[in-house]
Design a protein around this motif. Structure first.
Motif, PDB file in Angstrom:
ATOM      1  N   ASN A   1      30.454  32.347  26.615  1.00  0.00           N
ATOM      2  CA  ASN A   1      30.288  31.726  27.948  1.00  0.00           C
ATOM      3  C   ASN A   1      31.310  30.622  28.130  1.00  0.00           C
ATOM      4  N   THR A   2      31.729  29.991  26.924  1.00  0.00           N
ATOM      5  CA  THR A   2      32.817  28.769  27.041  1.00  0.00           C
ATOM      6  C   THR A   2      34.114  29.508  27.641  1.00  0.00           C
ATOM      7  N   LEU A   3      34.311  30.594  26.672  1.00  0.00           N
ATOM      8  CA  LEU A   3      35.783  31.176  26.974  1.00  0.00           C
ATOM      9  C   LEU A   3      35.896  31.904  28.161  1.00  0.00           C
ATOM     10  N   SER A   4      34.576  32.445  28.928  1.00  0.00           N
ATOM     11  CA  SER A   4      34.609  32.787  30.245  1.00  0.00           C
ATOM     12  C   SER A   4      34.893  31.863  31.206  1.00  0.00           C
ATOM     13  N   LYS A   5      34.312  30.734  31.158  1.00  0.00           N
ATOM     14  CA  LYS A   5      34.509  29.367  32.019  1.00  0.00           C
ATOM     15  C   LYS A   5      35.932  28.957  31.924  1.00  0.00           C
ATOM     16  N   LYS A   6      36.758  28.921  30.487  1.00  0.00           N
ATOM     17  CA  LYS A   6      37.912  28.456  30.499  1.00  0.00           C
ATOM     18  C   LYS A   6      39.052  29.573  31.181  1.00  0.00           C
TER      19      LYS A   6
ATOM     20  N   GLU B   1      40.191  35.702  36.406  1.00  0.00           N
ATOM     21  CA  GLU B   1      38.958  35.964  36.627  1.00  0.00           C
ATOM     22  C   GLU B   1      38.549  37.183  36.010  1.00  0.00           C
ATOM     23  N   GLU B   2      39.418  38.272  35.928  1.00  0.00           N
ATOM     24  CA  GLU B   2      38.995  39.494  35.376  1.00  0.00           C
ATOM     25  C   GLU B   2      38.583  39.337  34.056  1.00  0.00           C
ATOM     26  N   THR B   3      39.452  38.584  33.321  1.00  0.00           N
ATOM     27  CA  THR B   3      39.070  38.166  31.904  1.00  0.00           C
ATOM     28  C   THR B   3      37.783  37.532  31.797  1.00  0.00           C
ATOM     29  N   SER B   4      37.366  36.530  32.670  1.00  0.00           N
ATOM     30  CA  SER B   4      36.110  35.722  32.835  1.00  0.00           C
ATOM     31  C   SER B   4      35.129  36.861  33.100  1.00  0.00           C
ATOM     32  N   ASP B   5      35.328  37.892  34.073  1.00  0.00           N
ATOM     33  CA  ASP B   5      33.921  38.596  34.131  1.00  0.00           C
ATOM     34  C   ASP B   5      33.848  39.660  33.052  1.00  0.00           C
ATOM     35  N   LEU B   6      34.930  39.944  32.469  1.00  0.00           N
ATOM     36  CA  LEU B   6      34.922  40.587  31.328  1.00  0.00           C
ATOM     37  C   LEU B   6      33.946  40.083  30.173  1.00  0.00           C
TER      38      LEU B   6
END
Length: 488
Positions: free
Chosen positions: A291-296, A303-308
């Protein structure tokens, strides 16, 4: 195997046979004696019938001479016919002892008939004196017949006197025979009964001694009973029980020794467990890190990396949380969408997903992680090996008491001879790789969860793709029985 019941039936059969032989013998002797008595009585009755018939002839002749009429003439003719029949019957009684007397007797009958006919003839010629003279002669002959009948009967009595005495002697002998026969039958029945009781009590005594030895703790001695009935079967069962108990004692001793060894190794095991716990990663730490990596990534504009990362975290959390629980079909669809988002990021345009979902079916209960193995097999075998990728269809639709979940692909297909083994729970190997593992796990879990066998179908054609049809009951197995009972 001869059974006790069979022995009882044999004893009853022997008794019945003996009684039947005695009854047949007595019946035959009684019937024979009765027939002899009946023959003698018939001889007396036939001779007496001649006397009665001759008297009727004289009486009817007298009535006709006094009052000539058709009625009286008919009676006279009837009387003559009767005496002729009586003569024929008496003729059958002739033997060597009464041949002469019986011949004279029949001649008297013929003389009576002839005298009666002459009296009628003279009467018809109006010769009354001659007719009366013949009538008188007929009366005299009738008396002779009566006297001759008594003489013949007396002769018969003397002739058959020996027969009567023989019957009396036979009756006395029969009584003696009956007494000896009764004693013999009693002796035989006592012997048979003793043998029969011994065939039952002896094995029971042997079995009792064996039971006493077992109660004393002697489990090493074989139990053997000399019989071939149910008691022998019971002894064999008892012997197997002895062997099982003996084996159980040995197992208990071995387990006691193992328990001692296990107690000694518990300290080492606890130490190993502590070290293993130290090496594990906390799943919550992993979820929080993703979750931390997604928010970062989102803050950095990826955004695509966050969604993934969000999809990976959700998929990982779902796999660890719902493996041993039931979920709704809606939850399974959501995790499938996350899984397919990850796969689309991997295969881009090579993967095409088409979904047709009936929203009214998504509240059905289903084991967790049921759809993902099926979708994953479709991706592995229908999309990944092909350069141009493939298409996957997911359809969820209502069908009466079931929800039909279809997963279809346009891949190479499954050989027909391998479909049934996959449904039967076997792992099929193809080109060094195994297939059917996901199918097997899913089928087993669905059957166990719903309590029915018909939960999945596989339709495949080589070169044209594969269609997996899961037939999901709307109620679990226990609920189905309750509803069926309510309807009944």
């Amino acid at each position: 195997m001869n059974r006790i019941q069979k022995k009882i039936w044999m004893l009853a059969a022997v008794v019945l046979v003996i009684m039947a032989v005695i009854w047949i013998t007595l019946t035959y002797y009684n019937q024979k004696t009765q027939s002899q008595y009946n023959d003698i009585l018939q001889r007396y009755l036939r001779m007496n019938e001649v006397t009665s018939a001759s008297q009727h002839v004289v009486t009817d002749l007298n009535n006709y001479l006094l009052e000539p009429s058709e009625v009286n003439l008919d009676k006279l003719d009837h009387s003559k016919a009767n005496i002729r029949r009586a003569k024929d019957d008496v003729q059958q009684l002739k033997n060597t002892e009464n041949e002469f007397a019986l011949t004279n007797y029949m001649n008297l009958i013929d003389s009576l008939i002839e005298t009666t006919d002459r009296s009628l003839m003279f009467y018809s010629e109006s010769d009354t004196e001659a007719s009366n003279r013949e009538f008188t002669e007929a009366t005299r002959i009738s008396k002779y017949i009566s006297e001759m009948t008594l003489t013949l009967i007396d002769t018969e009595l003397k002739t058959y006197d020996r027969f009567y005495r023989g019957i009396i002697d036979q009756s006395a002998e029969l009584k003696k025979l009956g007494i000896w026969l009764m004693l013999l039958i009693t002796f035989l029945l006592l012997m048979i009964t003793y043998w029969f009781s011994l065939s039952i009590t002896r094995p029971v005594q042997q079995l009792t001694r064996a039971a006493n030895e077992l109660s004393a703790g002697k489990f090493d001695k074989e139990i053997k009973v000399d019989s071939n009935d149910e008691i022998s079967f019971l002894a064999q069962t008892f012997n197997r029980m002895r062997i099982n108990i003996n084996n159980l004692f040995q197992e208990i001793q071995q387990k006691a020794q193992l328990e001692h060894e296990l107690q000694e190794s518990k300290l080492l095991l606890k130490e190993s467990q502590l070290r293993n716990l130290q090496s594990q990663i906390n799943p919550h730490f992993l979820f929080n890190t993703l979750n931390t990596l997604s928010k970062k990534a989102y803050l950095e504009g990826s955004e695509e990396t966050s969604d993934l990362l969000v999809n990976v975290a959700g998929l990982l959390r779902y796999n660890l949380k719902w493996l041993d629980r039931s979920v709704t079909l809606r939850d399974e669809v959501m995790v499938i969408q996350q899984y397919m988002n990850i796969q689309k990021a991997r295969f881009t345009d090579r993967l095409t997903l088409n979904m047709e979902i009936d929203e009214s079916c998504l509240d059905v209960q289903i084991p967790g992680l049921t759809l993902q193995p099926i979708i994953e097999n479709a991706v592995i075998y229908a999309v990944e090996p092909r350069e141009d990728g493939g298409v996957i269809w997911i359809r969820i639709k209502d069908s009466d008491e079931r929800v039909m979940v279809e997963v279809e692909d346009d891949g190479p297909g499954i050989p027909e001879h391998k479909i049934q083994p996959i449904l039967a729970g076997e792992v099929v190997h193809t080109d060094g790789a195994s297939t059917g593992i996901g199918f097997t796990n899913v089928v087993k879990r669905l059957r166990l969860f719903y309590g029915v066998e018909d939960v999945m179908e596989i339709h495949s054609r080589m070169g044209y793709g594969t269609k997996i049809i899961m037939k999901i009951p709307k109620t679990k197995g226990v609920e189905q029985h309750v509803k069926a009972n309510d309807r009944g």
